[in-house]
Design an enzyme around this catalytic site. Structure first.
Site, PDB file in Angstrom:
ATOM      1  N   HIS A   1      -4.151   6.102   2.834  1.00  0.00           N
ATOM      2  CA  HIS A   1      -4.764   4.862   2.344  1.00  0.00           C
ATOM      3  C   HIS A   1      -4.164   3.630   3.012  1.00  0.00           C
ATOM      4  O   HIS A   1      -4.885   2.729   3.472  1.00  0.00           O
ATOM      5  CB  HIS A   1      -4.589   4.791   0.825  1.00  0.00           C
ATOM      6  CG  HIS A   1      -5.333   3.678   0.154  1.00  0.00           C
ATOM      7  ND1 HIS A   1      -4.824   2.407   0.051  1.00  0.00           N
ATOM      8  CD2 HIS A   1      -6.533   3.647  -0.472  1.00  0.00           C
ATOM      9  CE1 HIS A   1      -5.673   1.634  -0.607  1.00  0.00           C
ATOM     10  NE2 HIS A   1      -6.721   2.358  -0.940  1.00  0.00           N
TER      11      HIS A   1
ATOM     12  N   ASP B   1       0.833  -1.197   0.000  1.00  0.00           N
ATOM     13  CA  ASP B   1       0.000   0.000   0.000  1.00  0.00           C
ATOM     14  C   ASP B   1       0.876   1.259   0.000  1.00  0.00           C
ATOM     15  O   ASP B   1       2.013   1.221  -0.451  1.00  0.00           O
ATOM     16  CB  ASP B   1      -0.950  -0.028   1.202  1.00  0.00           C
ATOM     17  CG  ASP B   1      -2.334   0.509   0.863  1.00  0.00           C
ATOM     18  OD1 ASP B   1      -2.413   1.702   0.523  1.00  0.00           O
ATOM     19  OD2 ASP B   1      -3.312  -0.249   0.934  1.00  0.00           O
TER      20      ASP B   1
ATOM     21  N   SER C   1     -10.736  -1.172  -1.947  1.00  0.00           N
ATOM     22  CA  SER C   1      -9.555  -1.165  -1.085  1.00  0.00           C
ATOM     23  C   SER C   1      -9.926  -1.433   0.354  1.00  0.00           C
ATOM     24  O   SER C   1      -9.138  -1.985   1.123  1.00  0.00           O
ATOM     25  CB  SER C   1      -8.844   0.195  -1.169  1.00  0.00           C
ATOM     26  OG  SER C   1      -8.082   0.318  -2.329  1.00  0.00           O
TER      27      SER C   1
END
Length: 797
Positions: A208, A133, A555
């Site tokens: 994220h 990520d 995600s």
């Protein structure tokens, strides 16, 4: 970034894949790569300079700067399976665990849920989840290691130091962190942290990676909320005591994208997977994707890396993508990957819009609200655009950057439509033009799906039907006005779950006989930890900072599955990745029936209904393809959803630990599948496996779902199930697709011991011509305790 050699040949990053390393030591593999490169580069020095990565742990390959001619020459060398350009991918961006039945609201003395699956799995203790990520914010309370045991002795990873990150940032929770830049810098040039904000380290500048990590593994944190109180409650990951390893492979788009978008190169991604396999992870969570490699399985980095991971017993979960609702957009299509779609939970954030004519519509919001009881002039953005020549290309109504006229917007509430740019960019444009607030209206394609955003100014978002109502009001009066009420947090909304409109769909464009996605998990408006360097909107112009944030995407659904898979790995360490995938896909066993018996179960269900206790994703029903109203799951527009949207259905974690039957598969089964796809497996993985002259069709892979594409009249498929629960007798129940007759033989399976395997056949016969491309059904093996359900999709010639 394309470079030129001394001979003015353009080069770019290519990945050279050579399958297994055949038992060679890492240094021997590197020497082999140098030798191969020297043969086309002309010298050892040029070979070393061109090499970005040697993949030497889990598989054999490398990434290097090559001209097209050099790449072609290497592709002809012995042992080389495929040579392909390194592509760029993108990220697929507290209530969810309660909604999935993982948290029952009761807690032990340490504040942890008393739910049985968490207890059975010891909350994932010592299972290691690796995430690929944007990095990690290690100071988050979610990653504290209080009370955790020493790091497992099997762990071989480390904490890589860099900008604002050192080895002390790792602990007994965050046990490893690495970063990968060579592929990114080969494409974009050296990372300039001044013009392109990020850290040259595992630290997360985007948010994220921190968000997905906490969904999978967060410790339980009390009173977590977003933006001053939205979604307040206990935040926890799927495996709260699991260990976490971050592999940072995603970096900001060069020049500083205003919406915080990132790019992740295949060269860096494969290097991270290779290291993760060496380090000793048990589960990989990869919320990345891109264009489907129509050239085949052996020219896709995630597909190749995950194949070697599964061969080593590592479970790989990937997001399906955010390109819905368009059909055929699913990514991460290999059958050995658990591919995850995104759905809603039963929580929403209502914010009432009151129009000047008294009409009331209910939006959703997690943004600051306008002055209470104050009405603002309301304008449709298409009526407030700049008329200058350079803005004629902007689409009316969508509040694209630079499109609004401040003279027509100043001090007003602006109604914008979704589409063409990010939702938060629209609020930024309204603020730039001097607007006081924003109402964001769904297009019909998004239906009732609302992804709430922490907009940079007050506002709310409304479903497509209400957007039509608001637009009609604006057009019906000379001086339209509106007021927005403060938002609230409300639980128990119905219907839920429904499929998010953004979640990518099947059919599988690489192989229509393999169902994708495999399964669905919550991905709409998920609250989780956030980076201290990122704003809640990820807009560079937004200077706010939060500890927790609410965002949406596949995600977010992917790490839900990774966390649950870690729990199953803890309970059943001997299960293969295929067995764990099967348990996740097929389970809908009635655990109350198992514990209390039929009479007591009926009484208990009546009690729950009387007191409106949350359904916990109807843990008391069969496979999860219905919502909390007991009706079939729908898409965001209210239309019936299909397996091309939800796969086998919404994950039902409490039942997956006791699935009854398993559809297992070995690496040889996947080799045979590749043979069926036209790939020479003995060359691809340097195994003793030899492709038969007439391999079976790809849908003969022992998968928990069945797809028959382009069927003529009849077709028969064989499946093998492994008994996971002692002596039992199963009877099959069939839900036939419209126009298709299904006969399963035998209709009863009797097992005498755990681990026993039995075969059965599924015969499909067209009863009449099909009037649509695909029809859907299912079959379920039932022993009175376990319900082992498999979805079916059929299309005719």
């Amino acid at each position: 970034m394309i470079e030129k050699t001394e001979n003015d040949e353009e080069t770019r990053v290519y990945i050279v894949y050579s399958g297994n390393h055949g038992g060679l030591q890492p240094e021997e593999v590197v020497d082999m790569h140098h030798s191969m490169l020297s043969s086309v580069k002309g010298s050892v020095d040029e070979a070393r300079d061109s090499l970005l990565y040697s993949y030497k742990h889990g598989f054999n390959g490398f990434a290097a700067h090559l001209s097209d001619e050099e790449a072609s020459a290497i592709s002809e060398m012995d042992g080389v399976i495929s040579v392909f350009p390194s592509k760029r991918r993108r990220i697929h961006t507290t209530r969810s665990w309660e909604f999935l039945g993982m948290a029952d609201g009761k807690h032990d003395a340490e504040g942890s849920s008393t739910n049985s699956l968490w207890k059975m799995a010891n909350y994932g203790q010592d299972t290691i989840i690796g995430l690929l990520d944007t990095g990690i914010w290690p100071e988050c309370e979610s990653f504290m290691d209080d009370g955790m045991l020493p790091i497992p002795s099997t762990w071989r990873g480390f904490c890589q130091e860099g900008d604002a990150f050192n080895s002390s940032h790792c602990n007994k929770k965050l046990i490893g962190a690495r970063y990968y830049l060579k592929g990114y810098e080969a494409d974009y040039g050296p990372l300039n942290t001044t013009t392109t904000p990020d850290y040259r380290s595992p630290r997360d500048n985007n948010g994220h990676g921190t968000h997905t990590s906490s969904i999978a593994t967060s410790r339980e944190v009390r009173n977590a909320s977003a933006l001053g109180g939205y979604g307040i409650g206990r935040a926890a990951g799927g495996a709260p005591m699991a260990r976490l390893a971050m592999y940072k492979v995603c970096w900001p788009i060069i020049g500083g994208d205003p919406t915080g978008q990132t790019t992740c190169t295949d060269a860096d991604t494969l290097a991270a997977i290779d290291d993760a396999l060496f380090d000793g992870v048990h589960v990989l969570s990869i919320s990345l994707g891109g264009n489907v490699p129509l050239e085949g399985y052996i020219e896709d980095a995630i597909t190749l890396g995950s194949l070697h991971a599964v061969n080593l017993g590592v479970i790989v979960a990937c997001s399906v993508g955010n390109d819905g609702p368009t059909p055929g957009t699913a990514s991460n299509l290999a059958p050995w990957i658990i591919t995850v779609g995104a759905s809603s939970v039963d929580r929403y954030f209502p914010s009432r819009v009151l129009l000047g004519d008294g009409t009331k519509v209910i939006g959703q919001s997690v943004t600051p609200y306008v002055q209470e009881n104050k009405f603002y002039p309301l304008v449709f953005s298409a009526d407030a655009m700049l008329s200058s020549e350079e803005n004629l290309h902007f689409s009316a109504g969508q509040c694209l950057p630079g499109s609004l006229n401040p003279e027509k917007v100043q001090g007003k509430m602006v109604f914008c439509l979704r589409g063409m740019n990010s939702r938060v960019e629209k609020s930024l444009e309204v603020k730039r033009a001097g607007g006081a607030a924003i109402i964001l209206g769904n297009l019909p394609s998004s239906g009732a799906e609302i992804s709430v955003d922490a907009n940079v100014l007050p506002g709310t978002a409304v479903v497509s039907d209400d957007a039509t109502t608001i637009l009609a009001y604006i057009n019906s009066t000379i001086n339209p006005v509106a007021h927005i009420d403060p938002a609230k947090t409300v639980l128990g909304i119905k219907p839920a779950p429904f499929m998010a409109a953004f979640s990518s769909r099947g059919p599988n464009v690489l192989d229509a006989n393999i169902l994708k996605p495999d399964i669905t998990a919550p991905g709409l408006n998920i609250l989780a930890a956030w980076s201290g360097a990122a704003s809640p909107t990820q807009l560079i112009a937004d200077e706010r900072r939060v500890k927790y944030n609410i965002i949406s995407g596949t995600s977010m659904s992917c790490p839900h599955i990774a966390g649950i898979a870690a729990l199953l790995k803890n309970i059943h360490p001997d299960w293969s990745p295929a067995a764990i995938k099967s348990a996740l896909m097929t389970t809908g066993e009635n655990f109350i029936l198992k514990a209390f018996g039929k009479v007591k179960t009926n009484f208990f269900l009546t009690f729950l209904a009387t007191y409106d206790i949350f359904w916990a994703l109807h843990c008391f029903s069969t496979a999860v393809v219905t919502n909390n109203e007991g009706l079939p799951m729908t898409d965001a527009s209210g239309n019936p959803a299909t397996p091309f949207e939800y796969g086998s259905g919404q994950v039902n974690p409490n039942h997956a630990s006791d699935p009854g039957l398993l559809y297992d598969a070995t690496i040889d089964d996947y080799m045979l599948f590749l043979c069926s796809s036209g790939i020479n497996v003995s060359k691809a993985l340097h195994t003793t496996f030899t492709c038969p002259k007439d391999p079976p069709r790809t849908n003969e892979l022992n998968h928990p779902s069945i797809v028959i594409s382009n069927m003529s009249t009849t077709e028969t498929i064989t499946r093998t199930v492994t008994n996971a629960d002692g002596t039992s007798e199963y009877t099959v129940y069939i839900d036939e697709p419209p126009g298709v007759s299904i006969h399963i033989h035998p209709k009863t399976l009797c097992f005498k011991s755990t681990g026993e395997k039995q075969n059965f056949t599924v015969k499909f016969t067209l009863k009449r011509p099909l009037n649509q491309e695909y029809v859907f059904g299912s079959y379920t093996w039932d022993d009175g305790v376990h319900k082992v359900r498999s979805p079916i999709a059929v299309s005719a010639l």
